[in-house]
Design a protein around this motif. Structure first.
Motif, PDB file in Angstrom:
ATOM      1  N   VAL A  81      77.830 -21.354  68.848  1.00 22.02           N
ATOM      2  CA  VAL A  81      79.042 -21.485  68.048  1.00 22.02           C
ATOM      3  C   VAL A  81      79.139 -20.254  67.139  1.00 22.02           C
ATOM      4  O   VAL A  81      78.759 -20.273  65.979  1.00 22.02           O
ATOM      5  CB  VAL A  81      79.021 -22.791  67.229  1.00 22.02           C
ATOM      6  N   VAL A  82      79.655 -19.174  67.698  1.00 23.54           N
ATOM      7  CA  VAL A  82      79.673 -17.883  67.021  1.00 23.54           C
ATOM      8  C   VAL A  82      80.457 -17.938  65.716  1.00 23.54           C
ATOM      9  O   VAL A  82      80.009 -17.427  64.692  1.00 23.54           O
ATOM     10  CB  VAL A  82      80.248 -16.790  67.950  1.00 23.54           C
ATOM     11  N   CYS A  83      81.622 -18.548  65.739  1.00 26.64           N
ATOM     12  CA  CYS A  83      82.454 -18.599  64.530  1.00 26.64           C
ATOM     13  C   CYS A  83      81.734 -19.286  63.377  1.00 26.64           C
ATOM     14  O   CYS A  83      81.823 -18.842  62.232  1.00 26.64           O
ATOM     15  CB  CYS A  83      83.779 -19.292  64.822  1.00 26.64           C
ATOM     16  N   ASP A  84      80.992 -20.360  63.668  1.00 27.99           N
ATOM     17  CA  ASP A  84      80.235 -21.047  62.621  1.00 27.99           C
ATOM     18  C   ASP A  84      79.143 -20.151  62.051  1.00 27.99           C
ATOM     19  O   ASP A  84      78.901 -20.118  60.846  1.00 27.99           O
ATOM     20  CB  ASP A  84      79.605 -22.332  63.152  1.00 27.99           C
ATOM     21  N   ARG A  85      78.472 -19.401  62.920  1.00 24.17           N
ATOM     22  CA  ARG A  85      77.410 -18.506  62.459  1.00 24.17           C
ATOM     23  C   ARG A  85      77.982 -17.379  61.608  1.00 24.17           C
ATOM     24  O   ARG A  85      77.398 -17.006  60.602  1.00 24.17           O
ATOM     25  CB  ARG A  85      76.638 -17.921  63.646  1.00 24.17           C
ATOM     26  N   ILE A  86      79.119 -16.846  62.009  1.00 23.21           N
ATOM     27  CA  ILE A  86      79.743 -15.785  61.218  1.00 23.21           C
ATOM     28  C   ILE A  86      80.168 -16.333  59.865  1.00 23.21           C
ATOM     29  O   ILE A  86      79.916 -15.720  58.828  1.00 23.21           O
ATOM     30  CB  ILE A  86      80.932 -15.157  61.973  1.00 23.21           C
ATOM     31  N   GLU A  87      80.776 -17.515  59.866  1.00 23.97           N
ATOM     32  CA  GLU A  87      81.206 -18.123  58.601  1.00 23.97           C
ATOM     33  C   GLU A  87      80.023 -18.353  57.667  1.00 23.97           C
ATOM     34  O   GLU A  87      80.107 -18.101  56.463  1.00 23.97           O
ATOM     35  CB  GLU A  87      81.928 -19.442  58.864  1.00 23.97           C
ATOM     36  N   THR A  88      78.913 -18.800  58.206  1.00 26.48           N
ATOM     37  CA  THR A  88      77.718 -19.015  57.393  1.00 26.48           C
ATOM     38  C   THR A  88      77.275 -17.713  56.729  1.00 26.48           C
ATOM     39  O   THR A  88      76.890 -17.697  55.565  1.00 26.48           O
ATOM     40  CB  THR A  88      76.565 -19.565  58.259  1.00 26.48           C
ATOM     41  N   ASN A  89      77.361 -16.618  57.453  1.00 22.93           N
ATOM     42  CA  ASN A  89      76.908 -15.336  56.924  1.00 22.93           C
ATOM     43  C   ASN A  89      77.880 -14.713  55.931  1.00 22.93           C
ATOM     44  O   ASN A  89      77.465 -13.907  55.101  1.00 22.93           O
ATOM     45  CB  ASN A  89      76.636 -14.366  58.068  1.00 22.93           C
ATOM     46  N   VAL A  90      79.144 -15.049  56.009  1.00 23.59           N
ATOM     47  CA  VAL A  90      80.110 -14.422  55.093  1.00 23.59           C
ATOM     48  C   VAL A  90      80.570 -15.348  53.977  1.00 23.59           C
ATOM     49  O   VAL A  90      81.287 -14.911  53.080  1.00 23.59           O
ATOM     50  CB  VAL A  90      81.354 -13.870  55.840  1.00 23.59           C
ATOM     51  N   ASN A  91      80.158 -16.588  53.982  1.00 22.08           N
ATOM     52  CA  ASN A  91      80.555 -17.535  52.953  1.00 22.08           C
ATOM     53  C   ASN A  91      79.585 -17.445  51.772  1.00 22.08           C
ATOM     54  O   ASN A  91      78.436 -17.825  51.882  1.00 22.08           O
ATOM     55  CB  ASN A  91      80.557 -18.954  53.527  1.00 22.08           C
ATOM     56  N   LEU A 138      76.573 -10.398  52.264  1.00 19.22           N
ATOM     57  CA  LEU A 138      77.961 -10.427  52.736  1.00 19.22           C
ATOM     58  C   LEU A 138      78.433  -9.025  53.095  1.00 19.22           C
ATOM     59  O   LEU A 138      78.938  -8.786  54.193  1.00 19.22           O
ATOM     60  CB  LEU A 138      78.886 -11.036  51.680  1.00 19.22           C
ATOM     61  N   VAL A 139      78.233  -8.083  52.200  1.00 24.79           N
ATOM     62  CA  VAL A 139      78.670  -6.702  52.436  1.00 24.79           C
ATOM     63  C   VAL A 139      77.889  -6.088  53.592  1.00 24.79           C
ATOM     64  O   VAL A 139      78.473  -5.465  54.486  1.00 24.79           O
ATOM     65  CB  VAL A 139      78.511  -5.860  51.147  1.00 24.79           C
ATOM     66  N   ILE A 140      76.592  -6.266  53.598  1.00 27.67           N
ATOM     67  CA  ILE A 140      75.753  -5.710  54.664  1.00 27.67           C
ATOM     68  C   ILE A 140      76.158  -6.290  56.016  1.00 27.67           C
ATOM     69  O   ILE A 140      76.320  -5.555  56.990  1.00 27.67           O
ATOM     70  CB  ILE A 140      74.262  -5.976  54.372  1.00 27.67           C
ATOM     71  N   PHE A 141      76.352  -7.606  56.074  1.00 29.51           N
ATOM     72  CA  PHE A 141      76.700  -8.266  57.336  1.00 29.51           C
ATOM     73  C   PHE A 141      78.043  -7.776  57.858  1.00 29.51           C
ATOM     74  O   PHE A 141      78.176  -7.415  59.025  1.00 29.51           O
ATOM     75  CB  PHE A 141      76.720  -9.788  57.131  1.00 29.51           C
ATOM     76  N   VAL A 142      79.049  -7.729  57.002  1.00 29.10           N
ATOM     77  CA  VAL A 142      80.392  -7.322  57.428  1.00 29.10           C
ATOM     78  C   VAL A 142      80.408  -5.857  57.874  1.00 29.10           C
ATOM     79  O   VAL A 142      81.012  -5.519  58.899  1.00 29.10           O
ATOM     80  CB  VAL A 142      81.419  -7.581  56.306  1.00 29.10           C
ATOM     81  N   ILE A 143      79.741  -4.988  57.145  1.00 27.83           N
ATOM     82  CA  ILE A 143      79.693  -3.568  57.541  1.00 27.83           C
ATOM     83  C   ILE A 143      78.947  -3.412  58.868  1.00 27.83           C
ATOM     84  O   ILE A 143      79.347  -2.620  59.720  1.00 27.83           O
ATOM     85  CB  ILE A 143      79.051  -2.719  56.427  1.00 27.83           C
ATOM     86  N   THR A 144      77.887  -4.183  59.061  1.00 25.78           N
ATOM     87  CA  THR A 144      77.140  -4.112  60.317  1.00 25.78           C
ATOM     88  C   THR A 144      77.989  -4.592  61.486  1.00 25.78           C
ATOM     89  O   THR A 144      78.005  -3.953  62.547  1.00 25.78           O
ATOM     90  CB  THR A 144      75.835  -4.931  60.218  1.00 25.78           C
ATOM     91  N   ILE A 145      78.705  -5.683  61.320  1.00 29.90           N
ATOM     92  CA  ILE A 145      79.601  -6.179  62.377  1.00 29.90           C
ATOM     93  C   ILE A 145      80.662  -5.125  62.693  1.00 29.90           C
ATOM     94  O   ILE A 145      80.964  -4.860  63.863  1.00 29.90           O
ATOM     95  CB  ILE A 145      80.267  -7.509  61.960  1.00 29.90           C
ATOM     96  N   ASP A 146      81.219  -4.494  61.671  1.00 27.06           N
ATOM     97  CA  ASP A 146      82.222  -3.444  61.876  1.00 27.06           C
ATOM     98  C   ASP A 146      81.615  -2.265  62.644  1.00 27.06           C
ATOM     99  O   ASP A 146      82.231  -1.731  63.565  1.00 27.06           O
ATOM    100  CB  ASP A 146      82.784  -2.978  60.533  1.00 27.06           C
ATOM    101  N   TYR A 147      80.406  -1.871  62.281  1.00 34.66           N
ATOM    102  CA  TYR A 147      79.722  -0.769  62.959  1.00 34.66           C
ATOM    103  C   TYR A 147      79.467  -1.111  64.430  1.00 34.66           C
ATOM    104  O   TYR A 147      79.691  -0.294  65.326  1.00 34.66           O
ATOM    105  CB  TYR A 147      78.403  -0.454  62.247  1.00 34.66           C
ATOM    106  N   ILE A 148      79.006  -2.336  64.676  1.00 35.34           N
ATOM    107  CA  ILE A 148      78.758  -2.773  66.056  1.00 35.34           C
ATOM    108  C   ILE A 148      80.057  -2.749  66.851  1.00 35.34           C
ATOM    109  O   ILE A 148      80.093  -2.257  67.978  1.00 35.34           O
ATOM    110  CB  ILE A 148      78.116  -4.178  66.069  1.00 35.34           C
ATOM    111  N   TRP A 149      81.124  -3.263  66.277  1.00 37.17           N
ATOM    112  CA  TRP A 149      82.426  -3.273  66.961  1.00 37.17           C
ATOM    113  C   TRP A 149      82.875  -1.847  67.282  1.00 37.17           C
ATOM    114  O   TRP A 149      83.342  -1.559  68.376  1.00 37.17           O
ATOM    115  CB  TRP A 149      83.451  -3.991  66.092  1.00 37.17           C
TER     116      TRP A 149
END
Length: 79
Positions: free
Chosen positions: A36-46, A56-67
């Motif tokens: 359940v990817v959306c739930d895992r992402i929500e857990t990391n950004v909530n 929160l900042v590290i996770f979002v920047i890392t996801i952006d870098y991966i994308w």
């Protein structure tokens, strides 16, 4: 390149695992091991569910870098 799941692109891809491994000093993402990817992402950004202040900042920047890297690989054939 074959179609990939979102879960594969954000966690299971070999190159992506290298990114997370560098960021987490070799540890795996224990709370991101669900289908359940959306739930895992929500857990990391909530902020209410995540007690690490800067995560929160590290996770979002890392996801952006991966994308960004995945798009570079798909459209320019380089990582």
């Amino acid at each position: 390149m074959a179609l990939e799941s979102l879960f594969h692109m954000l966690k299971d891809c070999v190159r992506v695992r290298e990114v997370w491994g560098e960021l987490l000093n070799g540890r795996t993402i224990t709370n991101f091991n669900s289908d359940v990817v959306c739930d895992r992402i929500e857990t990391n950004v909530n902020p209410c569910r995540n007690t690490q202040k800067d995560w929160l900042v590290i996770f979002v920047i890392t996801i952006d870098y991966i994308w960004f890297c995945i798009n570079k690989l798909v459209f320019h054939n380089r990582w």
